[in-house]
Design a protein around this motif. Structure first.
Motif, PDB file in Angstrom:
ATOM      1  N   GLU A  27       0.918  -1.094   0.180  1.00  0.00           N
ATOM      2  CA  GLU A  27      -0.050   0.237   0.730  1.00  0.00           C
ATOM      3  C   GLU A  27       1.115   1.202   0.007  1.00  0.00           C
ATOM      4  O   GLU A  27       0.362   2.279  -0.571  1.00  0.00           O
ATOM      5  N   GLY A  28       1.978   1.092  -0.352  1.00  0.00           N
ATOM      6  CA  GLY A  28       3.157   2.127   0.440  1.00  0.00           C
ATOM      7  C   GLY A  28       3.906   2.080   1.280  1.00  0.00           C
ATOM      8  O   GLY A  28       4.265   0.850   1.902  1.00  0.00           O
ATOM      9  N   SER A  29       5.103   2.860   1.135  1.00  0.00           N
ATOM     10  CA  SER A  29       6.319   3.515   2.004  1.00  0.00           C
ATOM     11  C   SER A  29       5.854   3.211   4.035  1.00  0.00           C
ATOM     12  O   SER A  29       4.551   3.559   4.066  1.00  0.00           O
ATOM     13  N   LEU A  30       6.554   2.496   4.296  1.00  0.00           N
ATOM     14  CA  LEU A  30       6.420   2.460   6.200  1.00  0.00           C
ATOM     15  C   LEU A  30       7.699   2.890   6.405  1.00  0.00           C
ATOM     16  O   LEU A  30       8.916   2.007   6.104  1.00  0.00           O
ATOM     17  N   ARG A  31       7.688   2.890   7.757  1.00  0.00           N
ATOM     18  CA  ARG A  31       8.993   3.644   8.818  1.00  0.00           C
ATOM     19  C   ARG A  31       9.403   1.766   9.363  1.00  0.00           C
ATOM     20  O   ARG A  31       8.073   0.575   9.471  1.00  0.00           O
ATOM     21  N   GLU A  34       6.323   0.523  11.946  1.00  0.00           N
ATOM     22  CA  GLU A  34       5.439   0.761  11.456  1.00  0.00           C
ATOM     23  C   GLU A  34       4.966  -1.118  10.733  1.00  0.00           C
ATOM     24  O   GLU A  34       3.994  -0.700  11.479  1.00  0.00           O
ATOM     25  N   LEU A  35       5.851  -1.101  10.598  1.00  0.00           N
ATOM     26  CA  LEU A  35       6.360  -2.192   9.940  1.00  0.00           C
ATOM     27  C   LEU A  35       6.086  -2.771  10.467  1.00  0.00           C
ATOM     28  O   LEU A  35       4.899  -4.125  11.137  1.00  0.00           O
ATOM     29  N   ARG A  36       6.432  -3.251  11.937  1.00  0.00           N
ATOM     30  CA  ARG A  36       6.736  -3.901  13.487  1.00  0.00           C
ATOM     31  C   ARG A  36       5.401  -4.326  13.793  1.00  0.00           C
ATOM     32  O   ARG A  36       5.367  -5.332  14.431  1.00  0.00           O
ATOM     33  N   THR A  37       5.114  -2.954  14.129  1.00  0.00           N
ATOM     34  CA  THR A  37       3.776  -3.098  14.140  1.00  0.00           C
ATOM     35  C   THR A  37       2.467  -3.933  13.633  1.00  0.00           C
ATOM     36  O   THR A  37       1.648  -5.089  14.049  1.00  0.00           O
ATOM     37  N   SER A  38       2.392  -4.134  12.502  1.00  0.00           N
ATOM     38  CA  SER A  38       1.479  -4.159  11.309  1.00  0.00           C
ATOM     39  C   SER A  38       1.817  -5.463  11.418  1.00  0.00           C
ATOM     40  O   SER A  38       1.364  -6.185  10.518  1.00  0.00           O
ATOM     41  N   ILE A  39       3.286  -6.151  11.339  1.00  0.00           N
ATOM     42  CA  ILE A  39       3.488  -7.401  11.025  1.00  0.00           C
ATOM     43  C   ILE A  39       3.501  -8.256  12.021  1.00  0.00           C
ATOM     44  O   ILE A  39       4.675  -8.081  13.390  1.00  0.00           O
ATOM     45  N   ALA A  40       2.516  -8.910  12.566  1.00  0.00           N
ATOM     46  CA  ALA A  40       2.612  -9.353  14.518  1.00  0.00           C
ATOM     47  C   ALA A  40       3.293 -10.712  14.144  1.00  0.00           C
ATOM     48  O   ALA A  40       3.757 -11.188  13.428  1.00  0.00           O
TER      49      ALA A  40
END
Length: 114
Positions: A27-31, A34-40
């Motif tokens: 969906e777009g760039s992430l820090r 943010e990645l760690r939060t979205s990937i359980a």
């Protein structure tokens, strides 16, 4: 054959963390945070290793913005984006056939226990 192109590619894209990162970045760039939060379940170390591998293989770019604190963003390259439809198809296939797979496992385990 270690030099087999398919084997080399599958070593990266077949990794569960790599597919989760590619999916998250679709969906777009992430820090990193943010990645760690979205990937359980992804540890900081595993996420960093996966991002480096994807960057090395040309699927992810890493952009450092000098600020205080330093900002680092990750996003898919065109090559990385070309992988997204394949992962979507695999996810769809998995969801369609999970019942059959679970039944096959149950049957196999029951036969092995006899």
């Amino acid at each position: 054959m270690a030099a087999c192109p398919t084997r080399q590619v599958l070593a990266t894209v077949g990794d569960k963390w790599a597919s989760l990162v590619v999916n998250a970045l679709a969906e777009g760039s992430l820090r990193h945070g943010e990645l760690r939060t979205s990937i359980a379940g992804a540890s900081q170390k595993m996420l960093t290793q996966t991002l480096r591998t994807l960057e090395r293989d040309g699927m992810v770019t890493r952009t450092v913005t000098p600020s205080v604190p330093v900002r680092v963003d990750y996003e898919l390259t065109p090559l990385g984006h070309s992988l997204v439809p394949i992962l979507v198809a695999l996810k769809s296939w998995s969801e369609t056939h999970i019942g059959q797979i679970l039944q096959a496992r149950e049957d196999y385990d029951a036969a092995a226990a006899r």
